[in-house]
Design a protein around this motif. Structure first.
Motif, PDB file in Angstrom:
ATOM      1  N   CYS A 101      49.049  -3.051  35.739  1.00 30.19           N
ATOM      2  CA  CYS A 101      50.402  -2.521  35.575  1.00 30.19           C
ATOM      3  C   CYS A 101      50.576  -1.941  34.186  1.00 30.19           C
ATOM      4  O   CYS A 101      49.809  -2.216  33.261  1.00 30.19           O
ATOM      5  CB  CYS A 101      51.456  -3.602  35.827  1.00 30.19           C
ATOM      6  N   SER A 102      51.621  -1.138  34.070  1.00 25.82           N
ATOM      7  CA  SER A 102      52.096  -0.651  32.785  1.00 25.82           C
ATOM      8  C   SER A 102      53.581  -0.928  32.729  1.00 25.82           C
ATOM      9  O   SER A 102      54.329  -0.532  33.633  1.00 25.82           O
ATOM     10  CB  SER A 102      51.815   0.849  32.629  1.00 25.82           C
ATOM     11  N   VAL A 103      54.013  -1.636  31.704  1.00 27.06           N
ATOM     12  CA  VAL A 103      55.411  -2.037  31.558  1.00 27.06           C
ATOM     13  C   VAL A 103      55.932  -1.483  30.242  1.00 27.06           C
ATOM     14  O   VAL A 103      55.292  -1.638  29.192  1.00 27.06           O
ATOM     15  CB  VAL A 103      55.553  -3.569  31.586  1.00 27.06           C
ATOM     16  N   ALA A 104      57.093  -0.851  30.278  1.00 24.11           N
ATOM     17  CA  ALA A 104      57.691  -0.267  29.084  1.00 24.11           C
ATOM     18  C   ALA A 104      58.974  -1.004  28.732  1.00 24.11           C
ATOM     19  O   ALA A 104      59.896  -1.084  29.549  1.00 24.11           O
ATOM     20  CB  ALA A 104      57.979   1.218  29.307  1.00 24.11           C
ATOM     21  N   ALA A 140      48.484  -4.144  31.439  1.00 27.02           N
ATOM     22  CA  ALA A 140      47.577  -5.183  31.938  1.00 27.02           C
ATOM     23  C   ALA A 140      46.494  -4.495  32.749  1.00 27.02           C
ATOM     24  O   ALA A 140      46.770  -3.897  33.795  1.00 27.02           O
ATOM     25  CB  ALA A 140      48.336  -6.192  32.797  1.00 27.02           C
ATOM     26  N   THR A 141      45.255  -4.549  32.279  1.00 24.29           N
ATOM     27  CA  THR A 141      44.175  -3.783  32.890  1.00 24.29           C
ATOM     28  C   THR A 141      42.828  -4.435  32.599  1.00 24.29           C
ATOM     29  O   THR A 141      42.670  -5.170  31.618  1.00 24.29           O
ATOM     30  CB  THR A 141      44.178  -2.340  32.354  1.00 24.29           C
ATOM     31  N   VAL A 155      55.365  -0.022  36.437  1.00 26.11           N
ATOM     32  CA  VAL A 155      54.662   0.535  37.581  1.00 26.11           C
ATOM     33  C   VAL A 155      53.439  -0.335  37.839  1.00 26.11           C
ATOM     34  O   VAL A 155      52.750  -0.767  36.902  1.00 26.11           O
ATOM     35  CB  VAL A 155      54.265   2.005  37.348  1.00 26.11           C
ATOM     36  N   ILE A 156      53.186  -0.628  39.114  1.00 24.45           N
ATOM     37  CA  ILE A 156      52.037  -1.429  39.522  1.00 24.45           C
ATOM     38  C   ILE A 156      50.934  -0.498  40.006  1.00 24.45           C
ATOM     39  O   ILE A 156      51.202   0.520  40.659  1.00 24.45           O
ATOM     40  CB  ILE A 156      52.435  -2.418  40.627  1.00 24.45           C
ATOM     41  N   ILE A 157      49.703  -0.871  39.705  1.00 26.93           N
ATOM     42  CA  ILE A 157      48.537  -0.048  40.030  1.00 26.93           C
ATOM     43  C   ILE A 157      47.495  -0.907  40.738  1.00 26.93           C
ATOM     44  O   ILE A 157      47.287  -2.067  40.363  1.00 26.93           O
ATOM     45  CB  ILE A 157      47.939   0.554  38.736  1.00 26.93           C
TER      46      ILE A 157
END
Length: 236
Positions: free
Chosen positions: A39-42, A50-51, A206-208
């Motif tokens: 995910c990418s959180v702003a 988180a990757t 956004v979740i990936i």
């Protein structure tokens, strides 16, 4: 990860208390989420990614805390050529009100689209509702408690059904316990209902689900993920 809480959960819980990351334009890189998700959180002026990618690979794409961590180029860089990228949602939070629960748990809703979507991304999904609609409660992003809603007749003229259903859903959560929701900003009707029910915005996310087996999609030559935004080094 050693089986303990994901460090991103601490960021969300701190934000619920009004303690946000520093407004420094930086990006904090954390380990990936369970279940093969990232995910990418702003937050305001700071981002968390988180990757499973190495820090240097994330840094090379040039994200920042001023919106650059949610640009299409950067998200594709995270996801890989064939990875799935979810929609960008507003991150909302409220607190449970406890007391006698006002909604009954529902059975036989396994094939409902809202429930299927929840089970794709969350664990321990429970379904509640009544004639107005249904609610899911589940363990979601970074292990936080998440709530989602779907009205049975969203086009009806009766106003306030979404807000009242959400207010009743908060009785399913112990008093004072944080509960989160992710709402598309384009779904203005839903967003207004959450805000009216007492949810407050914390940031965006956004979740990936990455798939990096295909060829790497390079960023445009000489550009970074967020043109014109101040660059910032990522902390180790």
């Amino acid at each position: 990860m050693n089986g303990g809480p994901h460090p991103l959960l601490g960021c969300f819980l701190e934000a619920c208390e009004g303690r946000f990351p520093p407004v420094d334009g930086r990006v904090t890189v954390m380990p990936p989420l369970p279940g093969g998700l990232e995910c990418s959180v702003a937050f305001t002026g700071h981002a968390v990614v988180a990757t499973s990618l190495p820090d240097q690979c994330v840094r090379h794409a040039g994200p920042d805390g001023f919106g650059g961590s949610l640009t299409p180029d950067f998200l594709r860089h995270l996801a890989g050529a064939r990875g799935w990228i979810g929609v960008i949602d507003v991150t909302l939070a409220a607190r449970g009100t406890g007391g006698p629960p006002r909604l009954q748990q529902l059975r036989g809703q396994e094939e409902h689209p809202r429930v299927l979507h929840a089970r794709e991304l969350r664990r321990e999904v429970r379904v509640y509702g009544d004639e107005r609609g249904l609610i899911t409660l589940a363990q979601g992003l970074a292990g936080r408690l998440e709530l989602s809603i779907e009205l049975h007749r969203p086009e009806g003229r009766e106003q306030g059904r979404g807000r009242s259903l959400l207010i009743d859903a908060l009785t399913l959560v112990p008093q004072g316990q944080p509960v989160f929701a992710a709402v598309s900003p384009g779904n203005a009707r839903s967003l207004r209902s959450f805000l009216a029910a007492g949810f407050v915005p914390l940031g965006s996310e956004v979740i990936i689900r990455p798939d990096r087996e295909g060829p790497v999609v390079p960023l445009p030559e000489g550009t970074r993920a967020s043109e014109g935004a101040p660059s910032a080094a990522l902390p180790q």
